[in-house]
Structures are given as structure tokens and as C-alpha cells.
Design a protein around this motif. Structure first.
Motif: not given
Length: 923
Positions: A864-865, A891, A894-895, A898
């Protein structure tokens, strides 16, 4: 020649010499195959006798002097140091004895015993004054009277200081006195020494002064295989090796067997018994001993003995010569007329003995004529097998002789058609010599069905379209008279003409309502592959076609008739948009063509591989494969198909900025008839691309529009063949005519379905260029996503996207896309594209970002990242990412947090460009 591996034999002779000096006379018999060193051993021993203060007298038997009575014994007496009185007495006895021997094989038996006693007494008395060694070489060639005297002498050596040493090959049929000498040379009074051929170690010792230590062992083993350990043959190989070195060459892994080796083989046979030479000549004519007795008129038992002797001498191995050079040297010794007659007789014997057609055909070639009624069918059958095995040159020789020998005009035409097909496998350019005669045979009614279509194919390739039309008219006139083979070939010809020579498609009569029965699997595959190609070029690709073509290729090999099948199937994949599959298959068949030594097939497959490389955007590979195709088969041999190899080279070279290479191709004349074929469409596109690159826009537009006109006229206007509308639109845009360009692009997009993503992406790039600036990034992103299979077209879209962001005042996005574009452009060596990329904006800041972004691999990201990182690196905003991935903006943020932490970066512009590139490669 130095003595190698003869120490044991020399030691025995030394011991016998010591016994003779002590008054205990001895007899030694040295035997061995021809040229195994018997003479060298005896000569060396005679010299040692002199060094030991003994006396050695020598004589040599000769086949030429076998009828000279007492010739060999006379040599001994003349070599002996006799006083005057002894010499006169010896000469008188020799004269009287020679005069008393009548002619004929039994004449020696009439020799007066008193003369024999007197002659031998001279030597026995001489031995009382000196330790005497008598050496007689080649006893088997000595005259019978001398052998009789030597036997008398040998019986009296026991109590004399005398050693008698004889040598003979052991393969002759000795007379009674010679047999007695054999018995006298047995222990305890004598010794029988057999000289074997050299071992591999012995060969290495002979070669030690010539070969480097690293090569000596390996080469010595091969030399031992070629010589059987025969010292004379080894010496010939050594001299050939020396000659290569003297001429500046470097011997390869296979040792050279040249002129010195050949002369050594012939020398061995000259030294041997005539029966051995006769059998060797017979074996050179007809390998194997099966028919030798009938061929040369020698009894089977004698042939077996001779073959064993020749094998022991290192000349033969399992009934055949150890090297073709040896066989050729023996054949060259046979008179021309005699050799031809022997080959003719061998052909008859082999045929009636049930030998394979290849064996019989080779004998007929050696004879240079084929007069027997069965000869022509045998030659044709041998040619068929040769073609299946890839021995095209041999097949052509068989067929040429069959054609010369055949008296039936229709059969001759069929044979010549087979020659035409075979010549194509080497070089289609060589087939032109058959076209006129075959065309004449057609007019006389001697060429029918499939053979007539084979002629048509050659005529079309050669650009002789007028003659080709007459052949089609003849086939149409034949109507229902075509046989099953003709109907099958006609069915296959229709889709092939439809795809390649569309202007001739209408000339073929419509097929019968009931389709022809295809009798073989190979014909079925040819028809299916040709139909698949025609469908792709007229209606477009489909998954059904891709599956069928893959199945055909899986079951195809480059045997006698399959190149049409393979070529049609590969082109169906290429034009259908499955270039990655085409590349894999093409590489396999190219490797097979290299293995089979099929230059024409290698060239034509390399031309397809060049087109495939072009369509995946590998520009250097496209040039490399096209160059190989033209090196293997020169431009003059390509006929109208020259466009198939010149076009991908010119397009790739233009994209790389190698305009000199393009001009080199454009300077080569091409047949005007090429523009009536599919190859002409490719050539027009390539020439237009070059004209556009150097700024000759009107010339480029003319070529593109003419290409479109022909494609429309022939109903081959499919995106997968030549996307001429995209090229024409680009020329129109550069000429300042956006409306016409926009119309062409829309038409191209309308014709592209989901089966043509490559052409759709090309059109989308031009659609963006013809539209408003604010909409360009959206369309160019689509173009980039559609071009995952073509790196060059993807690079063009990325370069345009870079420019669009720059024009819109978004340097950050422009810089990120430029990094990605530059990496791709450098990979494919597209220098003109590289020149259009501006220096990356941002200066030191962007340079710092590149350094920071490079070390940490993307593999640490979750799936996903990684998807978010790829889009962010590609310049998408958070809102755009959320829409594309169907996730919330929160979302996405947030990705990204990270992602920044894992990759050790602090902002979006620091994301490495290789994220997107890696995604394309693995996605």
C-alpha cells in the motif's frame, strides 16, 4: 625422426650384439606396421655398432628391385670392407649366380647351392676378423634369391661372431625361405621384436619441442587419435602445426591436419604392400568393407587382413579414415577416370546392397553422372533427407545431378523447384538463376500446383511482378485441374498474399466452396499461421489468435518447410501487440537457425527481431539485429523484402540520432516494386521519420500520407501495422496545422481498442500536444501508463510531460518527471530526446534530494505504501492519489509520513525517481 618408446627393442638388440661379440651368433626379426619406425631403429642400431668398434653392413629391399636376382645380397657384399681378392671372388659369384637364375617366381629355387655357399662364406669369413652385424631392412621386398642366401647364412650364425637383423612389415605373404627366417629368429638363438605404434604419451614426447606444456597433453591426445600413434603421421601433424605458427596463425582447439599429414598418409601407402594400397583406395571410395571385395576384386579374407594392417598402421579406424584429409589424399592418388568408374561401380553395389540413399547419392556425385534408371529417385530421396538434417549444400549437389540426369521435362521442372526452395534456405538471391527456366517450364505446361506457387513466391520476392501475374493467370486457367497439394498450397498462398503482397490477392481465384483437405500437420500449421497474420492485419488482434499462434510456435521447428509458419506466427504476435512474447520465441528460433547453419533463416528471423526490439523501445537492439540480418544476407539478396530489415534500423537510428546510419540505408537502392508490398509501408514510415527528424516536414508528411493511402487501398489500415496517422499528425503539428493533426489523432484513437495500448499511448501523446496546455498533463499521464511495453514511446511521453509541467509553472513536478525521463532516455540511447530535456530545475537543492533519496531500497515499503510512493514520486497531489487509489486524503498523508521515515527523506521532492521505474518493471 627421433626414436620414441623404442628403448626396450634397442636393449634387446644390444644384448644380442654382446652375445654375438662373445661368439654366439644371433638372428633378430623386427616387424611392425608400415612407417612405425623399423628403419629408424635399424639405422640407429647400425650406428651404435660402429661406436662399439663392431662392423655393420646394410642392405634395403625394394619392390622395384624384387626381380633383380641377388640384388639385396649384392648390397651387403658391396658394403662390406673386403680385400681385393675377396671382392673379385664375391663379384664373380654374384654375376654367375644372377645369370643362373631364370625369370619367374620359382627361379630362385634353381640357384646353384655352391654359389649360395660361396657367397655366404665371404661374409662368414669377414665375421672372423670383425664382430659383424648384418642389417637387412624391408626383407619382404627383397628378391627371392637374396632371401634364399640369407636363410642359408642365418642357419650358420650360431657359432660365429655374427648378428643378423632383418625387418619386414609382417603383412605380406613370405615365400618359404622367408618363413624359415621367421623360425630362425625365435628364441633361444633369435628374437622377434614387434614395434607397436606410439602411445599418447609417446606422441606427447614427439611433440614436446613444438607444443607449450599447457597444450602438449591435450593436443597429443588428439594427434594420437588422428595418427593411431604412427610416427610418420605424427610427424606430418607436427609439421602442419609448425607451418601454422610460421604463417602467424594460432592453432585452435582442433589440431590442423593439412598438407604434411596428407603426404605422410600417401607415403605410408607407397611403402606398404600394393594390396594394402589397393584396399585403402577402395575404402576411400566406399567406406566400410561391405562391398570392397566386389569393388576392387580382392578376396574377402585378404581385405580383412589388409584392413587390420591399415588399422594397425594408424590410417584406418573401424574401417574408415581417421580424418577426411587422409581420405581426400588417397582419392587424389587415383587417376580421374578410374576414380569416376570406381564411384559408379560403388553406387551400383551400394544401391543393390540396400545402402541408404545418402551413401548411394554420394557415390553418384563422385562418379559425376547418374545413368542408371534408379539414380534420379535415389538422388531426390537423399536430398530430402539432407534438407531435413539441415545439410542444404549437400541437398543442392544431389538435386543438381538429378536435374542433369533426368530426361522427363515435367520431372526436371519439379526437381528445379525443389532446388529453388533449397536455395532459399541459404540465400534467396541465388534463386534468380532458376526463375527464367521455371517460368518457361510453366508456359510449356511442365510446372503445376504447389510448384507453380513456389515459383510465384520467388518471383514476388525478386520483384518480377509481371512474371508473377502470368503465373497467377496460369493457375486460374488450371481451374479444377489442381491436385490436392496444389489446392493446399493455394489455400496457404491466399492469406500470405493478403498480408504481404496485397495487390496480388485479387488475382487468385476464389477458393472452392469446400475447403481443401490439408493432409499434413506442417501444412495445417502453415495455413493457420498465415491466416492468423492476415486476420491481425485486416481485423486486428484477439486473445484467441494469440493462443493459437503460441500453440503453433510451440510445435514448430526450423525444418524443411517451416520458416513460413514461424515467420507468420512471429509477425502475428508482433503486429498484434504481443511483442514481449514475440521476442522470446524469436530468440529461440534465432538460436536454432545458428545451430542449423541456415543463413537465410537467421537473416529473416533477425529482421523480425529488429522489428520486435523497435516495438519494445530497445533502440540499440533494433539496430544490432538489423545489422546482423544485413551481414548474414546482403541487401542485394533481400529483394522487395529489404524494407523489412532497413525500416526498423532506420527508425531506431533516427531515434538515437545516428543519422549517418540512416543515410547509409537510404543510399541503398530499393526495388520500386517494394512499394506494392507490406514492406513498403514500413519503409515509408522509416523514411518519413528521418525526414521529420532533420526538418524536412513536407517530405515526411508526403511519405506518411502515401503510407496511409496504400494501407487503406489494401485494407491493411490497422493500428498494429503502421500507425501512420500518429506520424502524420506530428508532422502537421510541426507545420502549424493543429486542426488537421487533431482530426487524425482522434481518428487513430477511435481505431484503437484495448488491444492496441502502444498505439493508443502514441496517439494520446499527440492528442495532448494538439490540445490545451492545462489538459496536457492528464493526457500525457495516460500516455505514460499505456506505454509500459515500449520504453522509447514512454520516454517521449515523459519528456513531453516534463515540458508541460514546465510550461504550467510547476518546476517541482517537472524536475521529478525529468529525472525519470532522463534515466529512461539514457538507457535506450535516444540522444535527440536527451537534448530536449532541460537541466533539472532546483540546482543544489535537487542535487541534494537525489543524494538523500538514493540509498534506501523501496523494498522496505508495504504494498500500500509503495503504491502511494510511486504516485507521489510521479508528481501526483494527495487529492489525486486518493482518487486513483480510492482511499481518503488522510490515509494518503499517513502513508506518506511512514514512507518518509522508512526512506529517510523529509518531503515529497526527495522521493527517488527509481520508485516509478521499478514499479513499471515489476508491475
Amino acid at each position: 625422426m627421433e626414436l620414441v618408446e623404442r628403448d626396450a627393442a634397442m636393449a634387446v638388440l644390444d644384448g644380442m650384439l654382446a652375445a654375438a661379440v662373445a661368439g654366439k651368433g644371433r638372428v633378430a626379426m623386427v616387424t611392425g606396421s608400415v612407417a612405425t619406425g623399423k628403419t629408424e631403429l635399424l639405422n640407429t642400431f647400425a650406428e651404435r655398432v660402429l661406436d662399439l668398434n663392431g662392423l655393420a653392413i646394410t642392405a634395403v629391399g625394394s619392390r622395384a628391385e624384387r626381380n633383380l636376382p641377388l640384388g639385396v645380397f649384392g648390397q651387403l657384399l658391396m658394403d662390406a670392407p673386403l680385400v681385393a681378392e675377396e671382392s673379385r671372388r664375391a663379384m664373380d659369384l654374384l654375376h654367375e649366380g644372377a645369370q643362373s637364375v631364370p625369370a619367374g617366381p620359382d627361379g630362385a629355387a634353381r640357384l646353384d647351392p655352391q654359389i649360395v655357399h660361396g657367397l655366404c662364406t665371404v661374409l662368414l669369413e669377414l665375421a672372423q676378423r670383425y664382430p659383424l652385424v648384418i642389417v637387412v631392412d624391408d626383407l619382404d621386398h627383397a628378391d627371392p634369391a637374396s632371401v634364399l642366401c640369407l636363410a642359408y647364412l642365418a642357419r650358420r650364425v650360431r657359432f660365429a661372431p655374427l648378428l643378423v637383423v632383418f625387418s619386414h612389415s609382417g603383412h605380406g605373404r613370405p615365400d618359404e625361405p622367408a618363413l624359415e627366417l621367421e623360425a630362425l629368429s625365435r628364441p633361444p638363438q633369435g628374437a622377434h621384436l614387434t614395434l607397436a605404434t606410439l602411445t599418447a604419451e609417446g606422441v606427447r614426447q614427439m611433440a614436446a619441442g613444438v607444443l607449450a606444456d599447457d597444450d602438449a597433453g591435450r593436443t597429443a591426445v588428439r594427434w594420437h587419435q588422428l595418427s593411431g600413434g604412427n610416427p610418420l603421421l605424427v610427424a606430418g601433424l607436427i609439421e602442419d602445426h609448425r607451418q601454422i605458427l610460421a604463417e602467424g596463425g594460432a592453432p585452435d582447439d582442433e589440431p590442423v591436419a593439412g598438407g604434411h599429414y596428407a603426404r605422410a598418409v600417401v607415403s605410408c601407402l607407397h611403402r606398404a604392400d600394393p594390396r594394402l594400397a589397393r584396399v585403402a583406395r577402395g575404402a576411400a571410395i566406399l567406406p566400410g568393407a561391405g562391398f570392397l571385395d566386389q569393388l576392387i576384386g580382392v578376396e574377402t579374407a585378404q581385405i580383412g587382413q589388409a584392413v587390420r594392417a591399415l588399422t594397425a598402421a594408424g590410417i584406418l579406424h573401424q574401417g574408415e579414415f581417421r580424418h577426411p584429409v587422409a581420405r581426400d589424399a588417397v582419392l587424389a592418388e587415383i587417376d580421374g577416370e578410374e576414380r569416376c568408374e570406381l564411384h559408379r561401380r560403388a553406387a551400383v553395389l551400394a544401391h543393390h546392397g540396400g545402402a541408404p540413399s545418402r551413401v548411394v547419392a554420394d557415390q553418384l556425385l563422385g562418379a559425376g553422372r547418374a545413368e542408371e534408371r534408379w539414380a534420379v529417385p535415389v538422388l531426390e530421396d537423399a536430398a530430402r533427407w539432407a534438407l531435413r538434417e539441415g545439410r542444404v549444400d549437400a541437398a543442392m549437389r544431389y538435386l543438381r545431378l538429378a536435374w542433369q540426369a533426368c530426361g522427363d521435362e515435367q520431372h526436371r521442372a519439379k526437381i528445379m523447384t525443389t532446388m529453388l526452395r533449397a536455395a532459399w534456405r541459404i540465400n534467396p538471391g541465388t534463386s534468380t538463376g532458376y526463375l527464367s527456366e521455371l517460368t518457361a517450364a510453366l508456359r510449356r505446361g511442365h510446372l503445376r500446383g504447389g510448384d507453380a506457387l513456389a515459383l510465384t513466391k520467388a518471383l514476388l520476392w525478386d520483384g518480377r511482378f509481371t512474371d508473377a501475374r502470368s503465373v497467377f493467370e496460369h493457375l486460374n486457367d488450371a481451374g479444377d485441374d489442381l491436385d490436392q497439394e496444389g489446392l493446399t498450397e493455394l489455400a496457404i498462398a491466399r492469406p500470405l498474399l493478403r498480408s504481404t503482397y496485397p495487390s496480388f490477392f485479387a488475382l487468385l481465384r476464389q477458393p472452392a466452396e469446400r475447403p481443401p483437405v490439408v493432409s499434413t500437420v506442417a501444412s495445417s500449421h502453415r495455413l493457420e499461421a498465415a491466416s492468423a497474420l492476415a486476420t491481425v492485419l485486416t481485423r486486428g488482434p484477439s486473445e484467441k489468435i494469440a493462443t493459437a499462434v503460441a500453440r503453433i510456435l510451440h510445435n514448430s521447428r526450423l525444418d524443411e518447410m517451416s520458416l513460413d509458419t514461424v515467420e507468420s506466427a512471429l509477425l502475428a504476435l508482433t503486429y498484434g501487440g504481443w511483442s514481449d512474447q514475440a521476442a522470446s520465441w524469436c530468440d529461440l528460433f534465432v538460436e536454432e537457425a545458428v545451430t542449423r547453419r541456415a543463413p537465410s533463416r537467421l537473416a529473416r528471423l533477425s529482421a523480425i527481431r529488429a522489428e520486435v526490439s523497435l516495438r519494445v523501445g530497445d533502440l540499440p537492439a533494433a539496430v544490432r539485429h538489423a545489422r546482423l540480418a544485413l551481414e548474414v544476407m546482403p541487401p542485394t539478396s533481400w529483394g522487395v523484402a529489404i524494407g523489412s530489415v532497413a525500416a526498423p534500423m532506420m527508425i531506431a537510428a533516427t531515434a538515437m540520432g545516428r543519422y549517418d546510419l540512416v543515410r547509409e540505408q537510404l543510399d541503398q537502392p530499393v526495388p520500386e516494386e517494394m512499394f506494392q508490398t507490406r514492406y513498403g509501408l514500413h519503409y515509408l514510415q522509416a523514411r518519413g521519420r528521418y525526414s521529420m527528424a532533420i526538418g524536412q516536414l513536407h517530405l515526411a508528411l508526403r511519405d506518411f500520407e502515401y503510407c496511409g493511402e496504400l494501407a487503406g487501398r489494401w485494407q491493411l489500415d490497422t493500428p498494429g501495422l503502421v500507425p501512420w496517422r500518429v506520424d502524420a499528425a506530428e508532422a502537421l503539428l510541426r507545420l502549424g496545422r493543429p486542426d488537421r493533426a487533431h482530426k487524425l489523432v482522434e481518428e487513430q484513437l477511435h481505431r484503437c481498442g484495448k488491444e492496441n495500448p502502444r498505439v493508443q499511448g502514441m496517439a494520446m501523446r499527440l492528442y495532448a500536444a494538439a490540445g490545451e496546455l492545462r489538459h496536457r498533463p492528464m493526457f500525457l499521464r495516460q500516455a505514460v501508463e499505456l506505454q509500459t511495453a515500449d520504453e522509447y514511446e514512454q520516454a517521449r511521453a515523459l519528456v513531453d510531460l516534463t515540458g508541460a509541467f514546465q510550461a504550467l509553472g510547476e518546476p517541482r513536478r517537472s524536475g521529478m518527471i525529468a529525472q525519470r525521463a532522463r534515466a529512461l532516455v539514457e538507457k535506450i540511447e535516444a540522444e535527440p530526446l536527451l537534448a530536449t530535456l532541460n537541466p533539472e530545475p532546483g540546482g543544489a537543492e535537487d542535487a541534494r534530494a537525489q543524494v538523500v533519496a538514493s540509498p534506501t531500497p523501496a523494498a522496505t515499503l508495504s504494498e500500500a505504501e509503495r503504491r502511494v510512493a510511486v504516485l507521489a514520486a510521479d508528481g501526483y497531489t494527495n487529492r489525486e492519489i486518493s482518487k486513483k487509489l480510492y482511499i481518503t486524503i488522510s490515509t494518503v498523508e499517513q502513508h506518506l509520513t511512514r514512507i518518509y521515515r522508512k526512506l529517510n527523506v523529509t518531503r515529497r521532492t526527495d522521493l527517488p525517481a527509481h520508485l516509478v521505474r521499478d514499479h513499471i518493471v515489476t508491475g
